[in-house]
Write a protein that holds these residues in place. Structure first.
Motif, PDB file in Angstrom:
ATOM      1  N   UNK A 201      14.113  75.837   7.374  1.00  0.00           N
ATOM      2  CA  UNK A 201      12.969  75.983   8.208  1.00  0.00           C
ATOM      3  C   UNK A 201      11.907  75.035   7.892  1.00  0.00           C
ATOM      4  N   UNK A 202      11.300  74.366   8.917  1.00  0.00           N
ATOM      5  CA  UNK A 202      10.498  73.163   9.005  1.00  0.00           C
ATOM      6  C   UNK A 202      10.976  72.065   8.740  1.00  0.00           C
ATOM      7  N   UNK A 203      12.244  71.518   9.603  1.00  0.00           N
ATOM      8  CA  UNK A 203      12.703  70.333   9.057  1.00  0.00           C
ATOM      9  C   UNK A 203      11.910  68.872   9.391  1.00  0.00           C
ATOM     10  N   UNK A 204      10.730  68.870   9.992  1.00  0.00           N
ATOM     11  CA  UNK A 204       9.964  67.801  10.353  1.00  0.00           C
ATOM     12  C   UNK A 204      10.797  66.757  10.878  1.00  0.00           C
ATOM     13  N   UNK A 205      11.023  65.479   9.988  1.00  0.00           N
ATOM     14  CA  UNK A 205      11.812  64.604  10.732  1.00  0.00           C
ATOM     15  C   UNK A 205      13.313  64.609  10.648  1.00  0.00           C
ATOM     16  N   UNK A 206      13.770  65.705  10.092  1.00  0.00           N
ATOM     17  CA  UNK A 206      15.172  65.966  10.002  1.00  0.00           C
ATOM     18  C   UNK A 206      15.696  65.440   8.841  1.00  0.00           C
ATOM     19  N   UNK A 207      14.846  64.707   7.878  1.00  0.00           N
ATOM     20  CA  UNK A 207      15.603  64.142   6.746  1.00  0.00           C
ATOM     21  C   UNK A 207      16.393  64.711   5.778  1.00  0.00           C
ATOM     22  N   UNK A 208      15.980  65.948   5.320  1.00  0.00           N
ATOM     23  CA  UNK A 208      16.528  66.868   4.405  1.00  0.00           C
ATOM     24  C   UNK A 208      17.988  67.444   5.136  1.00  0.00           C
ATOM     25  N   UNK A 209      17.974  68.006   6.181  1.00  0.00           N
ATOM     26  CA  UNK A 209      19.241  68.671   6.896  1.00  0.00           C
ATOM     27  C   UNK A 209      20.081  67.417   6.960  1.00  0.00           C
ATOM     28  N   UNK A 210      19.693  66.333   7.380  1.00  0.00           N
ATOM     29  CA  UNK A 210      20.757  65.036   7.785  1.00  0.00           C
ATOM     30  C   UNK A 210      21.274  64.762   6.394  1.00  0.00           C
ATOM     31  N   UNK A 211      20.330  64.520   5.460  1.00  0.00           N
ATOM     32  CA  UNK A 211      21.109  64.163   4.044  1.00  0.00           C
ATOM     33  C   UNK A 211      22.054  64.960   3.539  1.00  0.00           C
ATOM     34  N   UNK A 212      21.700  66.503   3.949  1.00  0.00           N
ATOM     35  CA  UNK A 212      22.454  67.587   3.288  1.00  0.00           C
ATOM     36  C   UNK A 212      23.985  67.511   4.012  1.00  0.00           C
ATOM     37  N   UNK A 213      23.755  67.082   5.365  1.00  0.00           N
ATOM     38  CA  UNK A 213      25.168  67.064   6.091  1.00  0.00           C
ATOM     39  C   UNK A 213      25.929  65.697   5.556  1.00  0.00           C
ATOM     40  N   UNK A 214      25.309  64.814   5.348  1.00  0.00           N
ATOM     41  CA  UNK A 214      25.954  63.551   4.702  1.00  0.00           C
ATOM     42  C   UNK A 214      26.435  63.781   3.338  1.00  0.00           C
ATOM     43  N   UNK A 215      25.972  64.583   2.520  1.00  0.00           N
ATOM     44  CA  UNK A 215      26.391  64.947   1.249  1.00  0.00           C
ATOM     45  C   UNK A 215      27.603  65.780   1.256  1.00  0.00           C
TER      46      UNK A 215
ATOM     47  N   UNK B  29      36.231  69.474  -1.360  1.00  0.00           N
ATOM     48  CA  UNK B  29      36.556  70.883  -1.447  1.00  0.00           C
ATOM     49  C   UNK B  29      36.238  71.531  -0.040  1.00  0.00           C
ATOM     50  N   UNK B  30      35.303  70.850   0.618  1.00  0.00           N
ATOM     51  CA  UNK B  30      34.811  71.228   2.092  1.00  0.00           C
ATOM     52  C   UNK B  30      35.654  70.394   3.189  1.00  0.00           C
ATOM     53  N   UNK B  31      36.584  69.868   3.011  1.00  0.00           N
ATOM     54  CA  UNK B  31      37.215  69.251   3.970  1.00  0.00           C
ATOM     55  C   UNK B  31      37.507  70.057   5.228  1.00  0.00           C
ATOM     56  N   UNK B  32      38.077  71.327   4.837  1.00  0.00           N
ATOM     57  CA  UNK B  32      38.535  72.142   6.162  1.00  0.00           C
ATOM     58  C   UNK B  32      37.611  73.435   6.380  1.00  0.00           C
ATOM     59  N   UNK B  33      36.181  72.967   5.637  1.00  0.00           N
ATOM     60  CA  UNK B  33      35.116  74.159   6.032  1.00  0.00           C
ATOM     61  C   UNK B  33      34.395  73.969   7.145  1.00  0.00           C
ATOM     62  N   UNK B  34      34.207  74.694   8.030  1.00  0.00           N
ATOM     63  CA  UNK B  34      33.348  74.914   9.319  1.00  0.00           C
ATOM     64  C   UNK B  34      31.973  74.926   8.809  1.00  0.00           C
ATOM     65  N   UNK B  35      31.281  74.102   8.988  1.00  0.00           N
ATOM     66  CA  UNK B  35      29.802  74.162   8.577  1.00  0.00           C
ATOM     67  C   UNK B  35      28.916  74.133   9.850  1.00  0.00           C
ATOM     68  N   UNK B  36      27.852  75.212   9.976  1.00  0.00           N
ATOM     69  CA  UNK B  36      27.185  75.202  10.941  1.00  0.00           C
ATOM     70  C   UNK B  36      25.845  74.720  10.504  1.00  0.00           C
ATOM     71  N   UNK B  37      25.058  74.023  11.283  1.00  0.00           N
ATOM     72  CA  UNK B  37      23.362  73.625  10.791  1.00  0.00           C
ATOM     73  C   UNK B  37      22.608  74.084  11.663  1.00  0.00           C
ATOM     74  N   UNK B  38      21.615  74.783  11.111  1.00  0.00           N
ATOM     75  CA  UNK B  38      20.312  75.163  12.158  1.00  0.00           C
ATOM     76  C   UNK B  38      18.988  74.458  11.434  1.00  0.00           C
ATOM     77  N   UNK B  39      18.215  74.170  12.572  1.00  0.00           N
ATOM     78  CA  UNK B  39      17.081  73.595  12.058  1.00  0.00           C
ATOM     79  C   UNK B  39      15.893  74.510  12.845  1.00  0.00           C
ATOM     80  N   UNK B  40      15.020  75.029  12.105  1.00  0.00           N
ATOM     81  CA  UNK B  40      13.866  75.906  12.853  1.00  0.00           C
ATOM     82  C   UNK B  40      12.578  75.371  12.733  1.00  0.00           C
ATOM     83  N   UNK B  41      11.712  75.148  13.907  1.00  0.00           N
ATOM     84  CA  UNK B  41      10.361  74.614  13.568  1.00  0.00           C
ATOM     85  C   UNK B  41       9.836  74.889  14.790  1.00  0.00           C
TER      86      UNK B  41
END
Length: 125
Positions: free
Chosen positions: A56-70, A76-88
């Motif tokens: 919530x409140x991603x601004x430039x998108x730095x945190x959510x993008x870094x989180x995706x990269x991490x 152990x997340x190789x086969x995990x379906x990850x959904x990203x949502x950003x609200x601003x």
């Protein structure tokens, strides 16, 4: 998993003038990125079928993008379906988050096909 340094998203697609419209990453941004990077692998269940990530409140998108990269580095997340949502509420921040997450230099668009950036405030949920 031993990771040395948190991935920092490339923000070269922004100029200093762009930051007049949305939050420019600062010390608090980098502290949050470091904390997530350090603690996230320890707090995840073993091979979850899916994860929902909301910023919530991603601004430039730095945190959510870094989180995706991490998350892409955690075996152990190789086969995990990850959904990203950003609200601003700020349309400029929504656009900035999309530009950062989808930038080829950040390499997230192909690895994470499930992502949504929404312009809204919490009262519209």
């Amino acid at each position: 998993m031993e990771l040395k340094q948190a991935p920092m998203p490339n923000l070269d697609h922004f100029s200093s003038r762009d930051y007049t419209s949305f939050y420019e990453p600062s010390d608090d941004t980098y502290l949050l990125i470091d904390v997530l990077y350090t603690n996230l692998p320890l707090s995840l269940p073993e091979s979850p079928p899916y994860l929902n990530i909301l910023e919530i409140g991603p601004g430039s998108g730095s945190v959510i993008t870094s989180l995706a990269q991490t998350l892409s580095l955690i075996p152990k997340l190789k086969n995990t379906r990850i959904l990203f949502y950003a609200l601003d509420i700020n349309p400029a921040a929504c656009l900035a988050t999309q530009k950062t997450f989808f930038s080829p230099l950040n390499n997230c668009q192909d690895r994470f096909p499930y992502r949504e950036v929404l312009q809204m405030d919490l009262s519209s949920l």
